[in-house]
Motif scaffolding. Structure first.
Motif, PDB file in Angstrom:
ATOM      1  N   SER A  16       0.962  -1.224   0.152  1.00 13.75           N
ATOM      2  CA  SER A  16       0.051  -0.065  -0.010  1.00 13.75           C
ATOM      3  C   SER A  16       0.894   1.281   0.056  1.00 13.75           C
ATOM      4  O   SER A  16       0.635   2.198  -0.572  1.00 13.75           O
ATOM      5  CB  SER A  16      -0.911   0.088   1.252  1.00 13.75           C
ATOM      6  N   LEU A  17       2.034   1.150   0.896  1.00 16.65           N
ATOM      7  CA  LEU A  17       2.903   2.575   0.622  1.00 16.65           C
ATOM      8  C   LEU A  17       3.413   2.518  -0.492  1.00 16.65           C
ATOM      9  O   LEU A  17       3.619   3.735  -0.967  1.00 16.65           O
ATOM     10  CB  LEU A  17       3.799   2.167   1.704  1.00 16.65           C
ATOM     11  N   ALA A  18       3.769   1.417  -1.373  1.00 10.68           N
ATOM     12  CA  ALA A  18       4.556   1.488  -2.537  1.00 10.68           C
ATOM     13  C   ALA A  18       3.424   2.262  -3.494  1.00 10.68           C
ATOM     14  O   ALA A  18       3.754   3.024  -4.161  1.00 10.68           O
ATOM     15  CB  ALA A  18       4.959   0.513  -2.972  1.00 10.68           C
ATOM     16  N   GLU A  19       2.278   1.713  -3.189  1.00 16.34           N
ATOM     17  CA  GLU A  19       1.125   2.352  -4.431  1.00 16.34           C
ATOM     18  C   GLU A  19       1.012   3.700  -4.113  1.00 16.34           C
ATOM     19  O   GLU A  19       0.715   4.379  -5.176  1.00 16.34           O
ATOM     20  CB  GLU A  19      -0.232   1.440  -4.103  1.00 16.34           C
ATOM     21  N   LEU A  20       0.964   3.947  -2.886  1.00 18.26           N
ATOM     22  CA  LEU A  20       0.591   5.709  -2.524  1.00 18.26           C
ATOM     23  C   LEU A  20       1.763   6.126  -2.861  1.00 18.26           C
ATOM     24  O   LEU A  20       1.775   7.170  -3.485  1.00 18.26           O
ATOM     25  CB  LEU A  20       0.795   5.501  -1.082  1.00 18.26           C
ATOM     26  N   GLU A  24       1.602   9.286  -5.417  1.00 18.20           N
ATOM     27  CA  GLU A  24       2.061  10.689  -5.202  1.00 18.20           C
ATOM     28  C   GLU A  24       3.185  10.931  -6.210  1.00 18.20           C
ATOM     29  O   GLU A  24       2.957  12.093  -6.925  1.00 18.20           O
ATOM     30  CB  GLU A  24       2.733  10.458  -3.792  1.00 18.20           C
ATOM     31  N   GLU A  25       3.866  10.107  -6.889  1.00 11.77           N
ATOM     32  CA  GLU A  25       4.868  10.453  -7.994  1.00 11.77           C
ATOM     33  C   GLU A  25       4.063  10.785  -9.212  1.00 11.77           C
ATOM     34  O   GLU A  25       4.189  11.684  -9.888  1.00 11.77           O
ATOM     35  CB  GLU A  25       5.939   9.259  -8.010  1.00 11.77           C
ATOM     36  N   GLU A  26       2.765   9.986  -9.317  1.00  7.56           N
ATOM     37  CA  GLU A  26       2.210  10.354 -10.496  1.00  7.56           C
ATOM     38  C   GLU A  26       1.688  11.765 -10.340  1.00  7.56           C
ATOM     39  O   GLU A  26       1.395  12.588 -11.315  1.00  7.56           O
ATOM     40  CB  GLU A  26       1.074   9.300 -10.963  1.00  7.56           C
ATOM     41  N   ARG A  27       1.029  11.879  -9.222  1.00 10.49           N
ATOM     42  CA  ARG A  27       0.040  13.211  -8.869  1.00 10.49           C
ATOM     43  C   ARG A  27       1.258  14.207  -9.124  1.00 10.49           C
ATOM     44  O   ARG A  27       1.078  15.445  -9.775  1.00 10.49           O
ATOM     45  CB  ARG A  27      -0.366  13.349  -7.443  1.00 10.49           C
ATOM     46  N   VAL A  28       2.542  14.218  -8.624  1.00  5.91           N
ATOM     47  CA  VAL A  28       3.484  15.131  -8.546  1.00  5.91           C
ATOM     48  C   VAL A  28       3.923  15.416 -10.125  1.00  5.91           C
ATOM     49  O   VAL A  28       4.169  16.572 -10.719  1.00  5.91           O
ATOM     50  CB  VAL A  28       4.843  14.864  -7.728  1.00  5.91           C
ATOM     51  N   ARG A  29       4.230  14.108 -10.741  1.00  4.48           N
ATOM     52  CA  ARG A  29       4.529  14.349 -12.283  1.00  4.48           C
ATOM     53  C   ARG A  29       3.486  15.160 -13.141  1.00  4.48           C
ATOM     54  O   ARG A  29       3.614  15.907 -14.058  1.00  4.48           O
ATOM     55  CB  ARG A  29       4.625  12.955 -12.701  1.00  4.48           C
ATOM     56  N   LEU A  33       3.642  18.184 -15.084  1.00  4.61           N
ATOM     57  CA  LEU A  33       3.261  18.433 -16.392  1.00  4.61           C
ATOM     58  C   LEU A  33       2.239  19.747 -16.763  1.00  4.61           C
ATOM     59  O   LEU A  33       2.408  20.220 -17.670  1.00  4.61           O
ATOM     60  CB  LEU A  33       2.507  17.208 -17.112  1.00  4.61           C
ATOM     61  N   GLN A  34       1.181  19.597 -15.611  1.00  6.38           N
ATOM     62  CA  GLN A  34       0.452  20.704 -15.686  1.00  6.38           C
ATOM     63  C   GLN A  34       1.003  22.256 -15.640  1.00  6.38           C
ATOM     64  O   GLN A  34       0.703  23.074 -16.501  1.00  6.38           O
ATOM     65  CB  GLN A  34      -0.540  20.741 -14.645  1.00  6.38           C
ATOM     66  N   ARG A  35       2.012  22.274 -14.800  1.00  4.68           N
ATOM     67  CA  ARG A  35       2.641  23.404 -14.614  1.00  4.68           C
ATOM     68  C   ARG A  35       3.423  23.849 -15.951  1.00  4.68           C
ATOM     69  O   ARG A  35       3.526  24.953 -16.433  1.00  4.68           O
ATOM     70  CB  ARG A  35       3.625  23.534 -13.496  1.00  4.68           C
ATOM     71  N   ALA A  36       4.114  22.786 -16.464  1.00  2.00           N
ATOM     72  CA  ALA A  36       4.838  22.868 -17.714  1.00  2.00           C
ATOM     73  C   ALA A  36       3.975  23.432 -18.744  1.00  2.00           C
ATOM     74  O   ALA A  36       4.378  24.280 -19.829  1.00  2.00           O
ATOM     75  CB  ALA A  36       5.594  21.407 -17.909  1.00  2.00           C
ATOM     76  N   ARG A  37       2.747  22.614 -19.144  1.00  2.00           N
ATOM     77  CA  ARG A  37       1.960  23.103 -19.907  1.00  2.00           C
ATOM     78  C   ARG A  37       1.534  24.578 -19.772  1.00  2.00           C
ATOM     79  O   ARG A  37       1.246  25.355 -20.705  1.00  2.00           O
ATOM     80  CB  ARG A  37       0.724  22.185 -20.018  1.00  2.00           C
ATOM     81  N   ALA A  38       1.101  24.763 -18.554  1.00  2.00           N
ATOM     82  CA  ALA A  38       0.471  26.069 -18.150  1.00  2.00           C
ATOM     83  C   ALA A  38       1.869  27.259 -18.583  1.00  2.00           C
ATOM     84  O   ALA A  38       1.425  28.266 -19.244  1.00  2.00           O
ATOM     85  CB  ALA A  38       0.273  26.392 -16.851  1.00  2.00           C
ATOM     86  N   ARG A  39       3.130  27.147 -18.326  1.00  2.00           N
ATOM     87  CA  ARG A  39       4.172  27.825 -18.564  1.00  2.00           C
ATOM     88  C   ARG A  39       4.187  27.994 -20.078  1.00  2.00           C
ATOM     89  O   ARG A  39       4.573  28.952 -20.858  1.00  2.00           O
ATOM     90  CB  ARG A  39       5.466  27.454 -17.849  1.00  2.00           C
TER      91      ARG A  39
END
Length: 342
Positions: A16-20, A24-29, A33-39
């Motif tokens: 579960s921790l690994a999945e989390l 989290e990494e996916e969310r951060v990524r 990506l969203q910030r990069a697209r926004a920029r």
């Protein structure tokens, strides 16, 4: 068995921790990506805004340049129209002044002719009145002889008037014949001047003479235009005389220059070259021609004198120079075959 039971929850927790962590990494990524697209979107919008701004500035500059060019063109056209109107006004004023002057001259001539005719008519009328009065007096006094004398007197006055008219007609005919003869003489002189060898070099004077000739009417040559034609021919002849004189001086200059080159004294011809250039530039100026002729005379005198002592120049020396009263150098172009100056 209890050990296995304990390990299973641990493994589940670790999973579960690994999945989390993956989530989290996916969310951060995704956030990156969203910030990069926004920029990127912001940068693209900034670039587009900058491009629109530059395009607007370029369009505004082009519009301003076009408006400035249009204003300059309109100003130039207005100035050209104003200049054309001014020139047209000056030309109209000149034509009106000339027409007015011609009209005044014609009116004055007609007034003079009318006054002359009136004076002559008045004189004839007075003569006839006197004759008639005399005839009437003689008739009243009686006598056929007196009446006959008066009639003869009247006939004589009429004959004198007719002779006066004939003389005036003959005088006018002689005047026209004289003008025609003058025009023919001027035409012969014009043809002779055009046939001279250097006539093609006197373009301006020749064109002036042609214009003066074309202004003449051969059927009724005017006195003033005949005089203008004669003046133009005088100017053409003076120009041709000057050109022929310059040509003769140039020939003499060439001979003296050859003599100076033969004697290894080219520096002596410097003043003559300067005078020749000034004479050609001045054209028919008498002062420049005299200066040119004087420079050639001084060059000849300088070449006739022995050269200053110095190192002998290589080259063949002339043999058998004849001596004479004035000529000391056989290369002198002004020295004749008999050894005397020309």
């Amino acid at each position: 068995m209890s050990m296995m039971t304990r390990n299973t929850p641990d493994t589940s927790v670790t999973f579960s921790l690994a999945e989390l962590a993956k989530l989290e990494e996916e969310r951060v990524r995704q956030e990156h990506l969203q910030r990069a697209r926004a920029r990127e979107q912001e940068a693209r919008e900034q670039r587009e805004a900058e491009a629109r701004r530059r395009a607007a500035e370029a369009a505004r500059a082009a519009a301003e340049e076009e408006a400035r060019a249009r204003r300059e063109q309109e100003q130039a056209e207005a100035e050209a129209r104003a200049g054309a109107r001014a020139r047209a006004a000056l030309e109209v004023a000149r034509i009106e002044a000339e027409a007015k002057a011609r009209l005044e001259a014609d009116n004055a001539a007609r007034a003079h002719e009318l006054a002359v005719v009136r004076a002559r008519a008045e004189g004839r009328r007075r003569g006839l009145v006197h004759a008639l009065a005399a005839a009437l007096g003689l008739a009243l006094c009686g006598g056929a002889a007196a009446a006959y004398g008066v009639a003869q007197r009247v006939a004589g006055l009429q004959e004198e008037a007719r002779q006066l008219r004939d003389a005036q007609a003959a005088m006018a005919e002689e005047r026209e014949s004289a003008r025609a003869a003058v025009l023919a003489a001027l035409d012969r002189r014009h043809a002779a001047l055009r046939g001279r060898p250097l006539a093609r070099d006197a373009e301006e004077a020749r064109a002036t003479a042609e214009a003066a000739r074309n202004a003449l009417d051969p059927r009724a040559p005017d006195h003033d235009r005949l005089r203008a034609f004669g003046d133009a021919l005088d100017a053409l002849e003076a120009r041709l005389d000057a050109l022929e004189r310059i040509a003769a001086l140039d020939q003499r200059h060439a001979d003296l220059a050859a003599w100076a080159a033969e004697g290894r004294r080219p520096e002596a011809a410097a003043a003559a070259r300067i005078a020749a250039a000034r004479a050609r530039a001045a054209g028919a100026d008498e002062g420049a021609l005299r200066a040119y002729e004087g420079a050639l005379t001084r060059l000849r005198e300088a070449l006739a004198r022995p050269a200053a002592p110095g190192p002998a120049a290589p080259g063949p020396q002339p043999q058998g120079r004849p001596s004479g009263p004035a000529c000391t150098n056989p290369g002198d172009p002004m020295c004749g075959l008999d050894g005397r100056p020309l």
